[in-house]
Write a protein that holds these residues in place. Structure first.
Motif, PDB file in Angstrom:
ATOM      1  N   PRO A   1       0.827  -1.205   0.000  1.00 29.19           N
ATOM      2  CA  PRO A   1       0.000   0.000   0.000  1.00 29.19           C
ATOM      3  C   PRO A   1       0.868   1.264   0.000  1.00 29.19           C
ATOM      4  CG  PRO A   1      -0.007  -1.018   2.161  1.00 29.19           C
ATOM      5  CD  PRO A   1       0.752  -1.939   1.262  1.00 29.19           C
ATOM      6  N   VAL A   2       0.296   2.329  -0.532  1.00 25.43           N
ATOM      7  CA  VAL A   2       0.960   3.630  -0.596  1.00 25.43           C
ATOM      8  C   VAL A   2       0.322   4.557   0.427  1.00 25.43           C
ATOM      9  CG1 VAL A   2       1.327   5.682  -2.044  1.00 25.43           C
ATOM     10  CG2 VAL A   2       1.605   3.403  -3.020  1.00 25.43           C
ATOM     11  N   ALA A   3       1.167   5.223   1.211  1.00 27.62           N
ATOM     12  CA  ALA A   3       0.706   6.207   2.185  1.00 27.62           C
ATOM     13  C   ALA A   3       1.300   7.562   1.838  1.00 27.62           C
ATOM     14  CB  ALA A   3       1.125   5.803   3.594  1.00 27.62           C
ATOM     15  N   VAL A   4       0.465   8.599   1.915  1.00 31.00           N
ATOM     16  CA  VAL A   4       0.911   9.962   1.625  1.00 31.00           C
ATOM     17  C   VAL A   4       0.025  10.923   2.411  1.00 31.00           C
ATOM     18  CG1 VAL A   4      -0.577  10.353  -0.399  1.00 31.00           C
ATOM     19  CG2 VAL A   4       1.652  11.491  -0.265  1.00 31.00           C
ATOM     20  N   HIS A   5       0.552  12.098   2.669  1.00 30.89           N
ATOM     21  CA  HIS A   5      -0.252  13.112   3.352  1.00 30.89           C
ATOM     22  C   HIS A   5      -1.451  13.451   2.475  1.00 30.89           C
ATOM     23  CE1 HIS A   5      -1.474  16.903   5.182  1.00 30.89           C
ATOM     24  NE2 HIS A   5      -0.832  16.481   6.269  1.00 30.89           N
ATOM     25  N   GLN A   6      -2.583  13.680   3.100  1.00 32.66           N
ATOM     26  CA  GLN A   6      -3.823  13.942   2.361  1.00 32.66           C
ATOM     27  C   GLN A   6      -3.703  15.142   1.419  1.00 32.66           C
ATOM     28  OE1 GLN A   6      -6.776  14.393   5.399  1.00 32.66           O
ATOM     29  NE2 GLN A   6      -5.748  16.134   6.340  1.00 32.66           N
ATOM     30  N   VAL A   7      -2.844  16.091   1.713  1.00 36.25           N
ATOM     31  CA  VAL A   7      -2.671  17.263   0.852  1.00 36.25           C
ATOM     32  C   VAL A   7      -2.090  16.881  -0.509  1.00 36.25           C
ATOM     33  CG1 VAL A   7      -1.368  19.434   0.611  1.00 36.25           C
ATOM     34  CG2 VAL A   7      -2.482  18.881   2.774  1.00 36.25           C
ATOM     35  N   ASP A   8      -1.274  15.820  -0.555  1.00 37.73           N
ATOM     36  CA  ASP A   8      -0.626  15.401  -1.797  1.00 37.73           C
ATOM     37  C   ASP A   8      -1.366  14.292  -2.542  1.00 37.73           C
ATOM     38  OD1 ASP A   8       1.682  17.080  -1.935  1.00 37.73           O
ATOM     39  OD2 ASP A   8       2.521  15.965  -0.250  1.00 37.73           O
ATOM     40  N   ALA A   9      -2.408  13.742  -1.965  1.00 33.48           N
ATOM     41  CA  ALA A   9      -3.090  12.584  -2.552  1.00 33.48           C
ATOM     42  C   ALA A   9      -3.694  12.885  -3.921  1.00 33.48           C
ATOM     43  CB  ALA A   9      -4.166  12.067  -1.602  1.00 33.48           C
ATOM     44  N   ASP A  10      -4.285  14.042  -4.093  1.00 32.38           N
ATOM     45  CA  ASP A  10      -4.912  14.378  -5.371  1.00 32.38           C
ATOM     46  C   ASP A  10      -3.872  14.483  -6.483  1.00 32.38           C
ATOM     47  OD1 ASP A  10      -7.269  15.098  -6.947  1.00 32.38           O
ATOM     48  OD2 ASP A  10      -6.363  17.102  -7.035  1.00 32.38           O
ATOM     49  N   ALA A  11      -2.782  15.192  -6.218  1.00 33.82           N
ATOM     50  CA  ALA A  11      -1.711  15.324  -7.217  1.00 33.82           C
ATOM     51  C   ALA A  11      -1.144  13.951  -7.564  1.00 33.82           C
ATOM     52  CB  ALA A  11      -0.610  16.254  -6.699  1.00 33.82           C
ATOM     53  N   LEU A  12      -0.949  13.116  -6.565  1.00 26.41           N
ATOM     54  CA  LEU A  12      -0.410  11.775  -6.776  1.00 26.41           C
ATOM     55  C   LEU A  12      -1.328  10.956  -7.677  1.00 26.41           C
ATOM     56  CD1 LEU A  12       1.997  10.047  -5.724  1.00 26.41           C
ATOM     57  CD2 LEU A  12       0.424   9.189  -3.985  1.00 26.41           C
ATOM     58  N   SER A  13      -2.624  11.047  -7.455  1.00 24.42           N
ATOM     59  CA  SER A  13      -3.582  10.262  -8.252  1.00 24.42           C
ATOM     60  C   SER A  13      -3.664  10.739  -9.698  1.00 24.42           C
ATOM     61  CB  SER A  13      -4.966  10.299  -7.609  1.00 24.42           C
ATOM     62  OG  SER A  13      -5.552  11.577  -7.763  1.00 24.42           O
ATOM     63  N   LYS A  14      -3.201  11.953  -9.955  1.00 26.30           N
ATOM     64  CA  LYS A  14      -3.203  12.497 -11.313  1.00 26.30           C
ATOM     65  C   LYS A  14      -1.829  12.435 -11.980  1.00 26.30           C
ATOM     66  CE  LYS A  14      -6.856  15.779 -10.184  1.00 26.30           C
ATOM     67  NZ  LYS A  14      -7.145  17.207  -9.946  1.00 26.30           N
ATOM     68  N   GLY A  15      -0.833  11.964 -11.249  1.00 25.19           N
ATOM     69  CA  GLY A  15       0.522  11.929 -11.797  1.00 25.19           C
ATOM     70  C   GLY A  15       1.141  13.310 -11.898  1.00 25.19           C
ATOM     71  N   GLU A  16       0.657  14.227 -11.078  1.00 26.95           N
ATOM     72  CA  GLU A  16       1.194  15.591 -11.081  1.00 26.95           C
ATOM     73  C   GLU A  16       2.309  15.689 -10.049  1.00 26.95           C
ATOM     74  OE1 GLU A  16      -2.129  18.080 -10.149  1.00 26.95           O
ATOM     75  OE2 GLU A  16      -3.021  17.839 -12.138  1.00 26.95           O
ATOM     76  N   THR A  17       3.291  16.496 -10.354  1.00 24.29           N
ATOM     77  CA  THR A  17       4.365  16.738  -9.408  1.00 24.29           C
ATOM     78  C   THR A  17       4.471  18.236  -9.188  1.00 24.29           C
ATOM     79  OG1 THR A  17       6.695  16.378  -8.919  1.00 24.29           O
ATOM     80  CG2 THR A  17       6.125  16.597 -11.231  1.00 24.29           C
ATOM     81  N   ARG A  18       4.107  18.654  -8.007  1.00 22.71           N
ATOM     82  CA  ARG A  18       4.147  20.075  -7.679  1.00 22.71           C
ATOM     83  C   ARG A  18       5.544  20.434  -7.207  1.00 22.71           C
ATOM     84  NH1 ARG A  18      -1.384  19.270  -4.657  1.00 22.71           N
ATOM     85  NH2 ARG A  18      -2.757  19.360  -6.449  1.00 22.71           N
TER      86      ARG A  18
END
Length: 110
Positions: free
Chosen positions: A52-69
Motif C-alpha cells: 500500500p501507498v501512504a501519503v499526506h492527504q494534501v498530496d493525494a490528489d496530485a499523486l492520483s493524477k501523476g502531477e508533481t508540484r
C-alpha cells in the motif's frame, strides 16, 4: 517500509536494493511528498509488490493524477524552476492512488 520511491523508471534499482537488504517487498510505501524524485516509481513498485501507498492527504490528489508540484527549491530555486518542468515532461510520473491518507502528527506505529 520504503520511504519515497525515487524518480520514474527506478523501480528495478529500488527493488534490487530492498532485496539486498534482506527484504522480499516493502510492507508500506511511504511518500513524504508528491515531487517527481520522491514518488516517480511509486505506481510501478505498488503494482509489482502490492504494498500500500501512504501519503499526506494534501498530496493525494496530485499523486492520483501523476502531477508533481514543485513548490520551493530552497537554495536552488531558479535551477529547480527551469529544470524540473523539463524533467517532468521527459519522465512523466505515473499516477497512483494512495491507500492510506495521512494527517499532520499522525503516528505510523501499529
Amino acid at each position: 517500509m520504503l520511504v519515497d520511491a525515487g524518480m520514474p523508471r527506478e523501480e528495478g534499482r529500488i527493488l534490487r536494493a530492498i532485496n539486498r537488504a534482506g527484504c522480499s517487498r516493502p510492507d508500506l510505501i511511504l511518500l513524504t511528498h508528491a515531487h517527481i524524485d520522491h514518488c516517480g516509481s511509486a505506481a510501478a513498485i505498488k503494482s509489482l509488490t502490492k504494498a500500500p501507498v501512504a501519503v499526506h492527504q494534501v498530496d493525494a490528489d496530485a499523486l492520483s493524477k501523476g502531477e508533481t508540484r514543485l513548490g520551493t527549491g530552497r537554495g536552488h530555486g531558479k535551477f529547480v524552476k527551469r529544470v524540473f518542468p523539463l524533467i517532468a515532461r521527459l519522465l512523466p510520473t505515473p499516477p497512483v492512488n494512495a491507500d492510506v491518507l495521512l494527517e499532520d502528527g499522525q503516528s505510523l506505529s501499529t
